[in-house]
Structure formats: structure tokens, C-alpha cells
Design a protein around this motif. Sequence first.
Motif: not given
Length: 121
Positions: A3-6, A22-23, A74-77
Motif C-alpha cells: 500500500q502506498l500513501v502520498e 510516498c510511504a 529505512s523509512k520505506s519512503t
Amino acid sequence: QVQLVESGGGSVQAGGSLIVSCAASKSSASSYYMAWFRQAPGKVREGVARIDSDGRGSYADSVKGRFTISQDKSKSTLYLQMSSLKPEDTAMYYCAADRVNWLLLPRYRYWGQGTQVTVSS
């Protein structure tokens, strides 16, 4: 499933700067190929920037020299730093991920919901 959240979109005047993020929902997303796309009303979705596993970015000609893609594994961002913004940059911006490297083709499997960027003249 990823799942991706901008986030980070907004309104800015021409010449200004903005960073969108984008997380990803899982740390393993760092092993996915990721990219930024945008879509303006009435236009097709276009690839803006993508990032290689070594952190190198590649860009559409329309944003080259103005946009920078980066990734904090490290933050998957995933980030897109935008500068010298123009009114024609106005669009919904989406991040995308896949285990297949689709380059700047809109064929990625996973997509975020988008974040709006509006540039006024």
C-alpha cells in the motif's frame, strides 16, 4: 500487497518548490522498483521520475533539472523534490511500485491514491 500513501501536495506559485512523499506499507517495498507519475485533467498519466536500486534517478524531459527523486529505504519512503515549478506541472501526483521495472510506463502494479499539486501563475 503493497500500500502506498502520498502526501505533501498543495498549492504554490510558479517558480516555487514543493516536496511530495510516498510511504510504503511494508519495508520490503524497498526492494520494489518505484516511480512517480502525474495526471492532469483530460490528459493521460505520464511518468515523471523513477529510481534505480542504487539510488540513481531518471526523469521525463519535461522535469529534468527541476525535479529530484530520492528514497529513504529505512523509512520505506519515496520523495519527489520539485523546484522551479510551472503551471503546467499542475496535476495529481501518484507513486507506483512493482517488482517489474516498468521504467516510466504506467504499468506498475501498485499505486497510491495521489496528491494534488497546483501551480499558479
